[in-house]
Motif scaffolding. Structure first.
Motif, PDB file in Angstrom:
ATOM      1  N   TRP A 124       0.853  -1.201   0.000  1.00  0.00           N
ATOM      2  CA  TRP A 124       0.000   0.000   0.000  1.00  0.00           C
ATOM      3  C   TRP A 124       0.884   1.245   0.000  1.00  0.00           C
ATOM      4  CZ3 TRP A 124      -4.609   0.039  -1.710  1.00  0.00           C
ATOM      5  CH2 TRP A 124      -5.495   1.074  -1.431  1.00  0.00           C
ATOM      6  N   GLN A 125       1.956   1.173   0.781  1.00  0.00           N
ATOM      7  CA  GLN A 125       2.893   2.296   0.830  1.00  0.00           C
ATOM      8  C   GLN A 125       3.612   2.443  -0.521  1.00  0.00           C
ATOM      9  OE1 GLN A 125       5.575   1.871   4.125  1.00  0.00           O
ATOM     10  NE2 GLN A 125       6.455   3.886   3.842  1.00  0.00           N
ATOM     11  N   ASP A 126       4.075   1.324  -1.086  1.00  0.00           N
ATOM     12  CA  ASP A 126       4.776   1.369  -2.383  1.00  0.00           C
ATOM     13  C   ASP A 126       3.868   1.850  -3.508  1.00  0.00           C
ATOM     14  OD1 ASP A 126       7.183   0.549  -1.353  1.00  0.00           O
ATOM     15  OD2 ASP A 126       6.942  -1.554  -1.904  1.00  0.00           O
ATOM     16  N   SER A 127       2.539   1.689  -3.321  1.00  0.00           N
ATOM     17  CA  SER A 127       1.605   2.064  -4.388  1.00  0.00           C
ATOM     18  C   SER A 127       0.930   3.404  -4.130  1.00  0.00           C
ATOM     19  CB  SER A 127       0.535   0.976  -4.546  1.00  0.00           C
ATOM     20  OG  SER A 127      -0.277   0.908  -3.384  1.00  0.00           O
ATOM     21  N   GLU A 128       1.534   4.224  -3.252  1.00  0.00           N
ATOM     22  CA  GLU A 128       1.022   5.595  -3.079  1.00  0.00           C
ATOM     23  C   GLU A 128       0.859   6.230  -4.459  1.00  0.00           C
ATOM     24  OE1 GLU A 128       0.031   7.448  -0.608  1.00  0.00           O
ATOM     25  OE2 GLU A 128       0.366   5.919   0.930  1.00  0.00           O
ATOM     26  N   PRO A 129      -0.184   7.045  -4.664  1.00  0.00           N
ATOM     27  CA  PRO A 129      -0.463   7.559  -6.020  1.00  0.00           C
ATOM     28  C   PRO A 129       0.748   8.152  -6.742  1.00  0.00           C
ATOM     29  CG  PRO A 129      -2.248   8.082  -4.540  1.00  0.00           C
ATOM     30  CD  PRO A 129      -1.208   7.398  -3.698  1.00  0.00           C
ATOM     31  N   ASP A 130       1.638   8.831  -6.016  1.00  0.00           N
ATOM     32  CA  ASP A 130       2.825   9.350  -6.710  1.00  0.00           C
ATOM     33  C   ASP A 130       4.079   8.588  -6.264  1.00  0.00           C
ATOM     34  OD1 ASP A 130       2.834  10.202  -4.158  1.00  0.00           O
ATOM     35  OD2 ASP A 130       3.325  12.301  -4.570  1.00  0.00           O
ATOM     36  N   GLY A 131       3.880   7.397  -5.722  1.00  0.00           N
ATOM     37  CA  GLY A 131       5.004   6.601  -5.214  1.00  0.00           C
ATOM     38  C   GLY A 131       5.815   5.992  -6.343  1.00  0.00           C
ATOM     39  N   ARG A 132       7.011   5.467  -5.982  1.00  0.00           N
ATOM     40  CA  ARG A 132       7.931   4.943  -6.997  1.00  0.00           C
ATOM     41  C   ARG A 132       7.327   3.764  -7.760  1.00  0.00           C
ATOM     42  NH1 ARG A 132      12.357   2.100  -2.914  1.00  0.00           N
ATOM     43  NH2 ARG A 132      10.813   0.973  -1.712  1.00  0.00           N
ATOM     44  N   GLY A 133       6.560   2.934  -7.047  1.00  0.00           N
ATOM     45  CA  GLY A 133       5.995   1.763  -7.696  1.00  0.00           C
ATOM     46  C   GLY A 133       4.898   2.107  -8.688  1.00  0.00           C
ATOM     47  N   THR A 134       4.086   3.099  -8.362  1.00  0.00           N
ATOM     48  CA  THR A 134       2.998   3.483  -9.263  1.00  0.00           C
ATOM     49  C   THR A 134       3.570   4.169 -10.497  1.00  0.00           C
ATOM     50  OG1 THR A 134       1.592   3.723  -7.359  1.00  0.00           O
ATOM     51  CG2 THR A 134       0.808   4.722  -9.392  1.00  0.00           C
ATOM     52  N   VAL A 135       4.562   5.023 -10.261  1.00  0.00           N
ATOM     53  CA  VAL A 135       5.196   5.724 -11.382  1.00  0.00           C
ATOM     54  C   VAL A 135       5.804   4.701 -12.346  1.00  0.00           C
ATOM     55  CG1 VAL A 135       7.091   7.287 -11.976  1.00  0.00           C
ATOM     56  CG2 VAL A 135       5.595   7.823 -10.053  1.00  0.00           C
ATOM     57  N   ALA A 136       6.364   3.626 -11.800  1.00  0.00           N
ATOM     58  CA  ALA A 136       7.008   2.620 -12.642  1.00  0.00           C
ATOM     59  C   ALA A 136       5.999   1.655 -13.296  1.00  0.00           C
ATOM     60  CB  ALA A 136       8.000   1.834 -11.795  1.00  0.00           C
ATOM     61  N   GLY A 137       4.700   1.865 -13.077  1.00  0.00           N
ATOM     62  CA  GLY A 137       3.690   1.014 -13.721  1.00  0.00           C
ATOM     63  C   GLY A 137       3.604  -0.372 -13.105  1.00  0.00           C
ATOM     64  N   GLY A 150     -24.961 -16.964  -7.830  1.00  0.00           N
ATOM     65  CA  GLY A 150     -23.984 -17.892  -7.247  1.00  0.00           C
ATOM     66  C   GLY A 150     -23.455 -17.425  -5.904  1.00  0.00           C
ATOM     67  N   SER A 151     -23.771 -16.183  -5.524  1.00  0.00           N
ATOM     68  CA  SER A 151     -23.271 -15.680  -4.236  1.00  0.00           C
ATOM     69  C   SER A 151     -24.413 -15.508  -3.238  1.00  0.00           C
ATOM     70  CB  SER A 151     -22.548 -14.343  -4.422  1.00  0.00           C
ATOM     71  OG  SER A 151     -23.456 -13.329  -4.793  1.00  0.00           O
ATOM     72  N   THR A 152     -24.079 -15.676  -1.969  1.00  0.00           N
ATOM     73  CA  THR A 152     -25.042 -15.436  -0.897  1.00  0.00           C
ATOM     74  C   THR A 152     -24.575 -14.292   0.005  1.00  0.00           C
ATOM     75  OG1 THR A 152     -23.918 -17.166   0.350  1.00  0.00           O
ATOM     76  CG2 THR A 152     -25.927 -17.809  -0.811  1.00  0.00           C
ATOM     77  N   ALA A 153     -23.322 -13.854  -0.210  1.00  0.00           N
ATOM     78  CA  ALA A 153     -22.773 -12.731   0.548  1.00  0.00           C
ATOM     79  C   ALA A 153     -21.658 -12.103  -0.284  1.00  0.00           C
ATOM     80  CB  ALA A 153     -22.212 -13.203   1.889  1.00  0.00           C
ATOM     81  N   GLY A 154     -21.308 -10.873   0.059  1.00  0.00           N
ATOM     82  CA  GLY A 154     -20.220 -10.197  -0.657  1.00  0.00           C
ATOM     83  C   GLY A 154     -19.570  -9.151   0.234  1.00  0.00           C
ATOM     84  N   TYR A 155     -18.298  -8.906  -0.027  1.00  0.00           N
ATOM     85  CA  TYR A 155     -17.525  -7.966   0.802  1.00  0.00           C
ATOM     86  C   TYR A 155     -16.674  -7.126  -0.140  1.00  0.00           C
ATOM     87  CZ  TYR A 155     -19.054 -11.498   4.030  1.00  0.00           C
ATOM     88  OH  TYR A 155     -19.847 -12.374   4.718  1.00  0.00           O
ATOM     89  N   THR A 156     -16.681  -5.827   0.114  1.00  0.00           N
ATOM     90  CA  THR A 156     -15.940  -4.946  -0.784  1.00  0.00           C
ATOM     91  C   THR A 156     -14.892  -4.164   0.005  1.00  0.00           C
ATOM     92  OG1 THR A 156     -16.229  -3.277  -2.492  1.00  0.00           O
ATOM     93  CG2 THR A 156     -17.694  -3.110  -0.633  1.00  0.00           C
ATOM     94  N   PHE A 157     -13.764  -3.866  -0.641  1.00  0.00           N
ATOM     95  CA  PHE A 157     -12.670  -3.156   0.028  1.00  0.00           C
ATOM     96  C   PHE A 157     -11.679  -2.680  -1.035  1.00  0.00           C
ATOM     97  CE2 PHE A 157     -12.163  -7.757   0.041  1.00  0.00           C
ATOM     98  CZ  PHE A 157     -10.935  -7.957  -0.554  1.00  0.00           C
ATOM     99  N   ASN A 158     -10.755  -1.838  -0.609  1.00  0.00           N
ATOM    100  CA  ASN A 158      -9.708  -1.367  -1.536  1.00  0.00           C
ATOM    101  C   ASN A 158      -8.494  -2.272  -1.420  1.00  0.00           C
ATOM    102  OD1 ASN A 158     -10.751   1.785  -0.475  1.00  0.00           O
ATOM    103  ND2 ASN A 158     -11.081   0.999  -2.526  1.00  0.00           N
ATOM    104  N   THR A 159      -7.882  -2.534  -2.539  1.00  0.00           N
ATOM    105  CA  THR A 159      -6.650  -3.326  -2.537  1.00  0.00           C
ATOM    106  C   THR A 159      -5.789  -2.947  -3.739  1.00  0.00           C
ATOM    107  OG1 THR A 159      -5.703  -5.516  -2.226  1.00  0.00           O
ATOM    108  CG2 THR A 159      -7.556  -5.357  -3.764  1.00  0.00           C
ATOM    109  N   VAL A 160      -4.808  -3.789  -4.018  1.00  0.00           N
ATOM    110  CA  VAL A 160      -3.851  -3.481  -5.067  1.00  0.00           C
ATOM    111  C   VAL A 160      -3.612  -4.734  -5.916  1.00  0.00           C
ATOM    112  CG1 VAL A 160      -1.846  -4.012  -3.609  1.00  0.00           C
ATOM    113  CG2 VAL A 160      -1.625  -2.331  -5.417  1.00  0.00           C
TER     114      VAL A 160
END
Ligand SMILES: Cc1cc2nc3c(=O)[nH]c(=O)nc-3n(C[C@H](O)[C@H](O)[C@H](O)COP(=O)(O)OP(=O)(O)OC[C@H]3O[C@@H](n4cnc5c(N)ncnc54)[C@H](O)[C@@H]3O)c2cc1C
Length: 370
Positions: free
Chosen positions: A79-92, A130-140
């Motif tokens: 999550w830290q490496d994928s900060e919007p202007d972080g090195r990992g995001t910039v590198a695609g 096909g589902s009886t429950a669902g859960y949503t969240f942010n991830t990478v």
């Protein structure tokens, strides 16, 4: 002083070996050499699982507190490496998005997903067939090939060394490096065959994926069916979407061509279209019901890999290897990550580092007595 540093050997250059080597290297106390048959920059092979992963971070710790801790530390790092202007995001490398985990199997994953940003239950109205429950969240989601190369470059630019060797026995590392203080073994599925380990609890959990060009898909989705089926959809920052769903134990994919199976490709596309019709091109959906043929036109890649599953779970342990008569060096084991090698990688690397330092500290100059 570089010369004061102890020499550490890491076996394996998959995601587990690379992250472990970086964790050890970044303490500043060790010179690290990775010895491996295959590296991220090599052509893809069934002997190197990391190339075939999606890969997203969606924990399936299933109530295992140890795995939850590994997942959580890894997520925090990513999550830290994928900060919007972080090195990992910039590198695609990273794509932050909303993921929805649909369940039809009655299992509530809240206890091991509750730390994910914006975690909440899906309303009944938004459940899919096909589902009886669902859960949503942010991830990478990772752009896997680029991410592996990035790890390798990070290791090399930190002063790391690589050596290519197909080891028959872990003791052969002693021929390649003078006076190593310890060895960390991260051979993935190779742990079943590598002399000195030969762990028969390791077995393949074969997976097959199809990569579709579908830049209109911005969110991820999984469905765990009541019948044990599993379908996933992982959007990458490139506009490609990795879809799949096969988990076949003890299937070594030994067909002569070692290629993905056409029947499984059709089955994956059928399942994905059923659980997310929006994967079909918007222009097609505007005119008619989409079909599997419409998805076939989007295929840019496909593959299959052997997840290194292990009865008893991930092996994070330390033992020793005889260096010369009566003198042993520690061997730390870090393998058996099955379908979670990326999402447990940094946490596993930290545990391996702790085992390494404990073993080295326990023996003064890095030697263990039998
Ligand atoms: C279809 C699919 C989807 C997946 N999706 C995800 C996902 O979304 N998220 C996730 O976290 N995980 C996912 N995974 C799982 C993930 O890919 C694996 O857990 C991970 O790649 C295992 O990494 P590893 O480093 O242990 O093994 P590997 O990548 O196989 O690396 C092993 C290394 O050891 C070396 N080696 C082995 N034996 C020897 C030897 N005798 N001598 C020298 N070198 C040796 C190899 O050359 C290689 O460099 C997926 C897997 C598949 C197949």
């Amino acid at each position: 002083m570089l010369n004061d540093r102890k020499e550490i050997i890491v076996i394996g250059a998959g995601v587990v070996g690379l992250t472990t080597a970086i964790r050890v290297q970044e303490t500043g106390k060790y010179n690290v050499t990775i010895i491996s048959e295959t590296f991220p920059t090599d052509p893809r092979t069934i002997r190197y699982t990391s190339h075939w992963a999606g890969a997203h971070h969606v924990s399936h710790a299933n109530g295992d507190a140890r795995i939850k801790a590994l997942d959580k530390e890894t997520f925090e790092t990513m999550w830290q490496d994928s900060e919007p202007d972080g090195r990992g995001t910039v590198a695609g490398l990273f794509f932050r998005h909303t993921h929805t985990e649909f369940r039809g199997d009655g299992i509530d994953p809240s206890p091991w997903l509750d730390y994910m940003p914006n975690f909440c239950a899906v309303s009944e109205h938004d459940l899919i067939p096909g589902s009886t429950a669902g859960y949503t969240f942010n991830t990478v989601t990772l752009n896997t090939p680029a991410y592996l190369n990035w790890l390798l470059v990070r290791f090399l630019s930190g002063g790391g060394t690589t050596k290519r060797s197909n080891l028959q026995h872990i003791s052969q590392v002693l021929d390649t490096t003078t006076n190593p203080a310890a060895v960390i073994a991260c051979p993935g599925i190779g742990a079943r065959f590598l002399g000195g380990i030969e762990d028969k609890d390791i077995y393949p959990l074969r997976g097959q994926t199809v990569v579709l060009r579908a830049p209109w898909i911005k969110n991820g989705r999984t469905l765990s069916g009541a019948d044990g089926s599993f379908v996933f959809m992982m959007p990458r920052c490139t506009g490609d979407v990795v879809v799949g769903g096969k988990k076949v134990p003890d299937d070594w994919q030994v067909s002569p061509s070692r290629t993905p199976r056409p029947a499984e490709r059709t089955s994956i596309l059928t399942d994905v279209l059923a659980f997310c019709p929006e994967i079909a091109p918007p222009s097609v959906r505007a005119m008619r019901e989409p079909t599997v043929k419409d998805l076939e036109a989007l295929i840019v890649d496909e593959g299959c890999g052997l997840r290194p599953a292990r009865k008893g779970g991930i092996r994070l342990e330390v033992s020793s290897l005889e260096r010369s008569e009566g003198k042993n060096i520690p061997v730390v084991y870090n393998y058996g990550h099955s379908g979670m090698g990326f999402q447990t990688s940094w946490g596993s690397a930290s545990v391996a580092l702790g085992l390494l330092e404990g073993a080295i500290d326990g023996v003064g100059d890095g030697e263990l007595s039998k």
